[in-house]
Design a protein around this motif. Structure first.
Motif, PDB file in Angstrom:
ATOM      1  N   ARG A 195       0.863  -1.188   0.000  1.00 54.93           N
ATOM      2  CA  ARG A 195       0.000   0.000   0.000  1.00 54.93           C
ATOM      3  C   ARG A 195       0.894   1.231   0.000  1.00 54.93           C
ATOM      4  NH1 ARG A 195      -4.948  -1.225   4.263  1.00 54.93           N
ATOM      5  NH2 ARG A 195      -5.800  -3.056   3.164  1.00 54.93           N
ATOM      6  N   ASN A 196       0.654   2.100  -0.975  1.00 50.89           N
ATOM      7  CA  ASN A 196       1.492   3.296  -1.133  1.00 50.89           C
ATOM      8  C   ASN A 196       2.965   2.921  -1.237  1.00 50.89           C
ATOM      9  OD1 ASN A 196      -0.814   5.010  -0.893  1.00 50.89           O
ATOM     10  ND2 ASN A 196      -0.692   4.822   1.347  1.00 50.89           N
ATOM     11  N   ASN A 197       3.201   1.797  -1.907  1.00 53.72           N
ATOM     12  CA  ASN A 197       4.554   1.271  -2.118  1.00 53.72           C
ATOM     13  C   ASN A 197       5.291   0.981  -0.810  1.00 53.72           C
ATOM     14  OD1 ASN A 197       3.793   2.213  -4.815  1.00 53.72           O
ATOM     15  ND2 ASN A 197       5.914   1.721  -5.330  1.00 53.72           N
ATOM     16  N   GLU A 198       4.524   0.554   0.184  1.00 53.62           N
ATOM     17  CA  GLU A 198       5.093   0.109   1.456  1.00 53.62           C
ATOM     18  C   GLU A 198       4.438  -1.212   1.842  1.00 53.62           C
ATOM     19  OE1 GLU A 198       4.651   3.045   4.454  1.00 53.62           O
ATOM     20  OE2 GLU A 198       6.129   4.414   3.588  1.00 53.62           O
ATOM     21  N   SER A 215       9.956  -0.613   1.720  1.00 54.23           N
ATOM     22  CA  SER A 215       9.379   0.186   0.632  1.00 54.23           C
ATOM     23  C   SER A 215      10.211  -0.034  -0.614  1.00 54.23           C
ATOM     24  CB  SER A 215       9.346   1.671   1.007  1.00 54.23           C
ATOM     25  OG  SER A 215      10.667   2.149   1.236  1.00 54.23           O
ATOM     26  N   SER A 219       5.139  -1.830  -6.684  1.00 54.05           N
ATOM     27  CA  SER A 219       4.308  -2.805  -5.987  1.00 54.05           C
ATOM     28  C   SER A 219       3.279  -3.329  -6.972  1.00 54.05           C
ATOM     29  CB  SER A 219       3.610  -2.160  -4.783  1.00 54.05           C
ATOM     30  OG  SER A 219       2.669  -3.041  -4.212  1.00 54.05           O
TER      31      SER A 219
END
Length: 300
Positions: A195-198, A215, A219
């Protein structure tokens, strides 16, 4: 309400024009057949059969009742035969849902081979990370990773998955490899369902456990693209062991933090609670358990 069994016995007696022959065909004592027909007559309030010492014949009311009952009973017999044949013959539609991680060539090859082996079976495939309600959506089977929440379904373990932290030599060139799980937060990681590249990666080493927030540049919900960008050197990946063992052995990937791995994740085939499993579903279950999936390790 009139007992259908009594009607069926009457129809059989009418067809044979004999209590004894009907009893033989039904595998019942003659006295039971006679008693059940008498009970039916009493319930209907009419005489269906004219009995003499030498002959058994239908009354006018009996003939009319027989004509009305024999065809529906024949249709019921046909319906029962259809159900029995469906249990014995592998045919019909299977509605199956699998997570997006399975939506890649090895699984497509497996489904293709299954369909070729059973040409009368059709498959309606849902590839989604949403846990569909099997009953509400009329799903025959789902493949699910991890803990199961719904206790009303039947689950069979297909295998287990353990993930390794890996990277390509090209990514590691000029970078210091992580010495402990916490160092992963300083690296680019290729994420699955981030989510959100994390994302949070959970690693264990014996009794030790670490949950690291990582991160990275990309993704995806598609495991094939996650692995592709890892192989292209864009970051560190988190792969099922049997998906990367050969690449590690060939030197195409390097296993990082070799004493650490994900906890064991069990893979299940789940389906609705049923007393009788249709043959088409049983065959698919058997094929799944025999399949050498790249995403899980078979249970011994």
């Amino acid at each position: 309400m009139t007992d259908l069994n009594d009607i069926a016995i009457f129809v059989k007696v009418a067809q044979f024009e004999s209590f004894s022959r009907a009893a033989h065909a039904l595998g019942m004592p003659v006295s039971t057949v006679s008693r059940r027909v008498t009970a039916l007559e009493e319930q209907l309030g009419v005489t269906l059969l004219q009995r003499t010492t030498r002959k058994l014949s239908l009354t006018a009311q009996g003939r009319a009742y027989f004509n009305q009952c024999s065809e529906p009973l024949s249709q019921l017999d046909d319906a029962e035969r259809v159900l029995v044949n469906a249990q014995r013959k592998p045919e019909g539609l299977l509605r199956i849902t699998v997570p997006v991680v399975l939506g890649q060539e090895p699984f497509y090859d497996f489904v293709s081979a299954f369909l070729k082996s059973h040409p009368l079976i059709k498959i309606d495939l849902f590839i989604t990370n949403v846990f569909l309600d099997l009953i509400a959506e009329n799903i025959d089977l789902a493949i699910r990773f991890g803990e199961l929440q719904d206790s009303s379904i039947i689950a069979q373990r297909l295998g287990k998955s353990v993930r390794y932290v890996v990277a390509t030599p090209s990514y590691l060139e000029g970078r210091r490899p992580p010495a402990n799980p916490e160092d992963l937060s300083e690296h680019d990681c290729i994420l699955l369902n981030g989510r959100n590249n994390e994302a949070e990666w959970h690693l264990v080493n014996g009794q030790k456990s670490a949950k690291i927030q990582v991160s990275g540049p990309i993704s995806s919900r598609d495991f094939q693209s996650v692995s592709a960008f890892t192989y292209k050197g864009h970051g560190i990946g988190f792969f099922p062991s049997n998906y990367c063992d050969d690449q590690i052995e060939r030197g195409e990937l390097v296993r990082l933090l070799p004493e650490w791995a994900s906890p064991e994740i069990f893979v299940h085939a789940v389906y609705q609670t049923r007393r009788f499993v249709p043959l088409k579903l049983q065959l698919f279950l058997d094929a799944l358990k025999a399949w050498k999936s790249p995403l899980w390790i078979p249970l011994r």
